[in-house]
Design an enzyme around this catalytic site. Structure first.
Site, PDB file in Angstrom:
ATOM      1  N   HIS A   1       4.952   3.351   7.797  1.00  0.00           N
ATOM      2  CA  HIS A   1       4.105   3.693   9.476  1.00  0.00           C
ATOM      3  C   HIS A   1       4.464   5.185   9.867  1.00  0.00           C
ATOM      4  CE1 HIS A   1       2.727  -0.256   7.734  1.00  0.00           C
ATOM      5  NE2 HIS A   1       1.462   0.149   7.774  1.00  0.00           N
TER       6      HIS A   1
ATOM      7  N   LYS B   1      -7.089  -7.791   2.720  1.00  0.00           N
ATOM      8  CA  LYS B   1      -7.489  -8.437   3.779  1.00  0.00           C
ATOM      9  C   LYS B   1      -8.164  -9.021   4.348  1.00  0.00           C
ATOM     10  CE  LYS B   1      -2.455  -8.206   4.946  1.00  0.00           C
ATOM     11  NZ  LYS B   1      -2.290  -9.789   5.402  1.00  0.00           N
TER      12      LYS B   1
ATOM     13  N   SER C   1      -5.423  -7.012   9.788  1.00  0.00           N
ATOM     14  CA  SER C   1      -5.333  -6.025  10.150  1.00  0.00           C
ATOM     15  C   SER C   1      -6.109  -5.236  10.500  1.00  0.00           C
ATOM     16  CB  SER C   1      -4.843  -4.876   8.872  1.00  0.00           C
ATOM     17  OG  SER C   1      -4.466  -3.723   9.097  1.00  0.00           O
ATOM     18  N   SER C   2      -6.005  -4.109  11.446  1.00  0.00           N
ATOM     19  CA  SER C   2      -7.749  -3.401  11.387  1.00  0.00           C
ATOM     20  C   SER C   2      -7.932  -2.629  10.305  1.00  0.00           C
ATOM     21  CB  SER C   2      -7.013  -2.347  12.853  1.00  0.00           C
ATOM     22  OG  SER C   2      -5.806  -1.249  12.123  1.00  0.00           O
ATOM     23  N   CYS C   3      -7.097  -2.622   9.563  1.00  0.00           N
ATOM     24  CA  CYS C   3      -7.717  -1.542   7.981  1.00  0.00           C
ATOM     25  C   CYS C   3      -9.158  -2.157   7.402  1.00  0.00           C
ATOM     26  CB  CYS C   3      -7.064  -0.911   7.433  1.00  0.00           C
ATOM     27  SG  CYS C   3      -6.225  -2.111   6.873  1.00  0.00           S
TER      28      CYS C   3
ATOM     29  N   TYR D   1      -5.829  -1.870  -0.039  1.00  0.00           N
ATOM     30  CA  TYR D   1      -4.865  -3.302   1.740  1.00  0.00           C
ATOM     31  C   TYR D   1      -5.551  -3.529   1.920  1.00  0.00           C
ATOM     32  CZ  TYR D   1      -2.474  -5.195   5.492  1.00  0.00           C
ATOM     33  OH  TYR D   1      -1.266  -5.782   5.735  1.00  0.00           O
TER      34      TYR D   1
END
Length: 308
Positions: free
Chosen positions: A180, A141, A108-110, A137
């Site tokens: 989201h 990841k 994920s970009s997070c 989260y």
């Protein structure tokens, strides 16, 4: 990856997994392995082991994950870190021991620092502190990425890691509390139009900028990477374009046909100020997103109206 290869899609009923399944079916793959979470609880190590022993998948798209928006991450941080760590660890380890030819892990970009330079490059990973609202989260990841890379180095596996930007599309979660920003707004505008509500309230100031990728474009990218990408380093998947939450809300208001007023609530968290991925790496390989945001939201709204 021949058309008769055994391909396991972990999370095939979710937003990402269902899109990957559609893509592979369209491409003529005939031997897709799919299990619901009730049929195969990926948090159960023995159940995962039994599945790999019985089915012996050759390729894996690891799209199973516990996901959610700011409020869900705030309310269930232990679930987000535990469930994701355990699911991905069980699958990655079993894939290594059972001779899986190639695995694609979806991050994920997070994973990138809250104040990473924009657009965010793959090399920005672990160069700063994370956004607090989704840290559990993100850490899970990042652990998945490092696990894939470690297994590649130690065991010679081919486990690749793709980092998609914010996703949307059919099969998304439209729950007003836990979804989201894009699906939550879409539902909010739809409900406001249906009930003729005079206002729609949007969390935050509307100033943060976000990039959005249609999940069918992501599925296309995942198939492309499975065929053409071998590197041990992560690779971003996105459009290379972003817009403010205010601009997004105005676009969605127009698509839904809502006539009321937009209100922004600055007492609610904005999250990361900007999240734009630098996507030259995948573009140089020969892949680009095809679905514009406006067209993608229209398609998603049509799907939402048909199913809700």
């Amino acid at each position: 990856m021949n058309k008769a290869a055994k391909i396991y899609i972990a999370g095939h009923r979710g937003l990402v997994g269902s899109a990957i399944k559609r893509k592979l079916e369209q491409q003529g793959y005939q031997n897709l392995l799919c299990r619901t979470s009730k049929e195969l609880d990926l948090r159960n190590q023995q159940a995962v082991e039994d599945f790999f022993q019985a089915e012996k998948p050759e390729y894996i798209f690891l799209a199973a994950a516990k996901v959610g928006g700011i409020q869900a991450n705030h309310n269930y941080p232990a679930d987000f870190i535990h469930d994701n760590l355990v699911m991905q660890s069980n699958v990655i380890d079993a894939a290594s021991r059972h001779g899986v030819k190639k695995l694609l892990f979806l991050g994920s970009s997070c994973i990138y620092p809250k104040f990473a330079p924009q657009p965010m490059r793959e090399t920005d990973l672990l160069t700063g502190t994370l956004e607090p609202t989704n840290e559990p989260y993100a850490i899970a990841k990042i652990a998945g990425i490092k696990m894939c890379q470690a297994y590649n180095r130690q065991y010679g596996t081919q486990f690749i890691c793709a980092m998609p930007t914010n996703l949307y599309g059919p099969q998304d979660n439209f729950d007003l509390e836990n979804s989201h920003v894009l699906p939550a707004l879409l539902r909010r505008f739809h409900e406001a139009k249906r009930t003729e509500s005079p206002t729609v309230t949007v969390w935050g100031t509307g100033k943060p900028k976000r990039e959005f990728l249609h999940v069918d474009d992501l599925a296309d990218a995942c198939h492309f990477l499975m065929l053409h990408y071998q590197d041990n380093e992560i690779i971003n998947i996105g459009t290379g374009k972003d817009l403010t939450i205010k601009e997004l809300a105005q676009m969605m208001k127009e698509i839904v046909g809502y006539q009321g007023k937009l209100i922004f609530d600055p007492t609610k968290p904005d999250g990361t100020p900007r999240k734009l991925l630098e996507v030259s790496k995948i573009y140089k390989l020969g892949w680009q997103a095809q679905i514009s945001l406006k067209e993608g939201i229209k398609q998603t709204y049509q799907w939402y109206q048909a199913y809700f």
